[in-house]
Design an enzyme around this catalytic site. Structure first.
Site, PDB file in Angstrom:
ATOM      1  N   SER A 520      33.504  -3.353  -1.135  1.00 40.14           N
ATOM      2  CA  SER A 520      32.101  -2.971  -0.979  1.00 40.14           C
ATOM      3  C   SER A 520      31.433  -3.007  -2.363  1.00 40.14           C
ATOM      4  O   SER A 520      31.403  -4.075  -2.986  1.00 40.14           O
ATOM      5  CB  SER A 520      32.001  -1.602  -0.315  1.00 40.14           C
ATOM      6  OG  SER A 520      30.704  -1.372   0.167  1.00 40.14           O
ATOM      7  N   HIS A 632      33.347  -3.116   8.379  1.00 37.09           N
ATOM      8  CA  HIS A 632      33.435  -2.695   6.979  1.00 37.09           C
ATOM      9  C   HIS A 632      34.565  -1.699   6.746  1.00 37.09           C
ATOM     10  O   HIS A 632      34.995  -1.503   5.610  1.00 37.09           O
ATOM     11  CB  HIS A 632      32.082  -2.077   6.586  1.00 37.09           C
ATOM     12  CG  HIS A 632      31.825  -2.036   5.114  1.00 37.09           C
ATOM     13  ND1 HIS A 632      31.690  -3.174   4.343  1.00 37.09           N
ATOM     14  CD2 HIS A 632      31.657  -0.987   4.251  1.00 37.09           C
ATOM     15  CE1 HIS A 632      31.449  -2.830   3.089  1.00 37.09           C
ATOM     16  NE2 HIS A 632      31.436  -1.516   2.998  1.00 37.09           N
TER      17      HIS A 632
END
Length: 659
Positions: A520, A632
């Protein structure tokens, strides 16, 4: 017998304990234990019971290969509500404490969640999803699975956690246990999240955003919903994010966690109290630099729940969790303004329950060599008594690497803090490669907690360096805000100076065998690093950002995240491009492995695609791995087999290029 060293596949052998719930009698404890079914490649969760006074062995209350979670004691303490997917959808069940079969009390077409008991124990409020014109009674209707076009007319039409918006809103309903009658108490075209039930039974605390244009609204307010009239009373100012509402036992005060967005999503969460008699909201930690809540990150725990403010019987005292310098700390607080730690150790407290007691609590604690267990805390003395030992067999078999905390000054005189994990088979006099790990967020916090990925690398002979550069939580408001508008600036320098520091202090690290990885924001920073230095022999970028210009339109948060974090709008493409790692791809000489999930809506996979093609077009050393049906959260809660595959890709890339 000598112990062996950790493998990626050990994830299948480990169990996670979370969401402890102590009854108001102070002795009956239930919690959730999660394991992995290797055969089904799925997570399995069940409820367990312990009498904390007798400290007996845990007793299993639910069985099977389903996910049973969210246990909540009834006010009469003779029943327990929980959520289970045993029927195919998450529904609410009730089980008697003295045994017997659990009874299903909801049959909602799209499932039910978040059970909260009425004060008299005769009803349960819960959250349910419905389309605007759907009725809760449509229980015989089957959810349609046919493929249809997706009509989009709003900006917030997708989210990484739930995918594309399908027209359903989160509503609140109440089921009467004796009759089975269900009443929908909210409706319409906005989402409501249930928080709590008032001690007098007359109101629910809920959170919602009543703004007219939700695409441009980033607030969450706490409302009191009067059940008889269905009227809403807003008790927070409409200026930021407020949630976690909990009532004092006498119903006069409501504890709330939140902030007014002074620094957008980098703002410290504070403690607020609403006085229902005086109709006044006050902030108890307005002058404090303490971050309220658990902001530590790891890759192991399943089903951890933030408790909010836990009130005591005197209606003036409470406990809460705070994140502070790589630890989560149990704090005592009061309406008089007293605030001090009740359990301050090098630890990650990821679960916490008191049952309303002042002198007793149950805490879920993880440490770098402890996956996570439950402990009974005697508050006056600070003494901890271990209640669970779910991974004892594993601990007797496998040796884990220890960590050493490091502290140093940056070149611009900021205090920096982190950890160095030595290789598990460390021998004096030998040289070892080093992997720099970078967390996401960027407003998160590495902590004294278990990290399976780090332990795997250490078991394979790598030292692991992980620090909290500026932008991280846990070190005050100025520190966490410092990264905004400066991505790739002093945050990058902090990380490079951390590498310099350990190379100078520890002679066992080989300066010629360095690797770097992160996910990320950590993936962004990995991409940035390889475009600005060649000191690393190999890099692995995960769920990363490469291009802030395209990120604006493809991420579920892009159109406002750019403004909040890069401090630039699409009209200023020059600034967005200046902070984009893709702009520096021609400088990359470090072999770069790119890992990304197909259904990542936070950092969409096109970010990885752009980076991969740009590198290949320039004949750079790279490889691209795409993980199907994953979002994610792959590294933390994704499909177990894919989580393990991911770990192998990371390890094998470093083995190949760091000789």
């Amino acid at each position: 017998m000598s112990k062996r060293y950790l493998k990626a596949e050990d994830l299948y052998a480990l169990k996670s304990v979370a969401d402890p719930r102590l009854s108001t009698n102070g002795k009956d404890l239930v919690y959730v234990e999660t394991s992995i079914s290797e055969e089904k490649d799925e997570y399995v969760s069940n409820l367990f019971y312990i009498n904390v006074e007798e400290k007996n062995a845990p007793v299993q209350w639910t069985y099977g290969n389903d996910r049973n979670h969210s246990p909540r004691w009834s006010p009469t303490e003779d029943k327990l509500a929980f959520v289970s997917n045993r029927s195919g959808k998450n529904q609410i069940y009730v089980i008697h404490a003295n045994g017997g079969e659990a009874r299903q009390v909801t049959t909602s077409i799209y499932g039910a969640s978040n059970p909260i008991w009425s004060p008299d124990g005769k009803k349960i409020a819960f959250n349910v999803s419905l389309r605007e014109d759907e009725k809760l009674e449509d229980t015989d209707k089957k959810e349609e699975k046919k493929i249809v076009p997706l009509e989009v007319d709003k900006m917030k039409y997708k989210s990484d956690s739930s995918g594309f918006w399908d027209g359903k809103y989160s509503q609140i309903a109440i089921v009467e246990l004796e009759t089975g009658k269900i009443e929908l108490v909210t409706e319409g075209n906005r989402d409501y999240q249930l928080q709590g039930w008032s001690p007098d039974g007359k109101s629910l605390a809920v959170t919602a955003d009543f703004s007219e244009n939700l695409d441009f609204s980033f607030v969450s307010d706490v409302f009191l919903l009067e059940l008889e009239t269905k009227k809403f009373e807003k008790i927070t100012p409409g200026t930021g994010y407020f949630s976690g509402a909990t009532w004092s036992p006498n119903g006069r005060y409501i504890g709330i966690l939140g902030h007014e967005r002074e620094f957008e999503n980098a703002t410290l969460v504070k403690i607020w109290v609403y006085d229902t008699e005086q109709k006044e909201l006050s902030c108890l930690t307005a002058e404090s630099d303490l971050l309220i809540g658990d902001f530590a990150i790891g890759d192991f725990q399943q089903g951890a729940v933030s408790p909010g403010l836990l009130w005591a019987e005197d209606n003036e005292s409470f406990y809460f969790l705070a994140s502070d310098r790589g630890n989560t700390v149990v704090y005592y607080g009061s309406l008089k303004g007293e605030m001090y730690p009740a359990l301050l150790e090098r630890q990650h407290v990821y679960g916490f329950t008191t049952g309303g007691e002042l002198n007793r609590a149950v805490v879920a604690i993880s440490k770098p060599t402890l996956q996570g267990e439950l402990f009974l805390l005697d508050v006056p003395t600070g003494q901890l008594t271990q209640l669970t030992n779910v991974n004892s067999e594993y601990a007797n078999e496998v040796a884990l690497a220890e960590v050493e905390e490091i502290e140093f000054k940056s070149k611009d005189d900021w205090d920096l803090h982190g950890w160095l994990m030595k290789p598990a088979q460390f021998e004096e006099g030998k040289k070892y490669p080093l992997i720099l790990e970078i967390h996401g967020g960027p407003h998160a916090m590495y902590a004294n907690t278990y990290f399976h990925e780090f332990q795997m690398l250490a078991a394979e002979g790598y030292a692991v360096l992980f620090i909290n550069p500026r932008g991280s939580h846990g070190y005050g408001q100025k520190f966490v805000d410092a990264v905004r508008g400066d991505y790739g600036g002093r945050d990058y320098a902090d990380l490079m100076e951390a590498v310099d520091y350990v190379l100078e202090k520890y002679d066992f690290i080989d300066v010629n065998r360095l690797g770097v990885t992160g996910g990320s924001y950590g993936g962004f920073m990995t991409n940035w690093i390889v475009g600005h230095t060649n000191r690393f022999k190999a890099a692995v970028t995960q769920r990363s950002i490469s291009n802030w210009i395209s990120f604006y339109g493809v991420s579920d948060i892009g159109y406002y995240f750019n403004a909040w974090q890069i401090k630039s709008e699409l009209e200023d493409a020059e600034t967005l491009w200046k902070h984009s790692p893709l702009a520096y791809v021609g400088n990359v000489d470090t072999p770069l492995l790119i890992l990304h999930s197909e259904k990542d809506f936070r950092c969409p996979i096109e970010q990885a695609e752009q980076l991969y093609i740009a590198l290949k077009h320039r004949k750079k050393e790279t490889k691209f791995i795409r993980f199907p049906e994953s979002n994610h959260e792959l590294s933390r809660s994704g499909k177990p087999s894919l989580r393990i595959a991911r770990l192998h890709y990371i390890l094998n890339w470093f083995k190949e290029y760091i000789k």
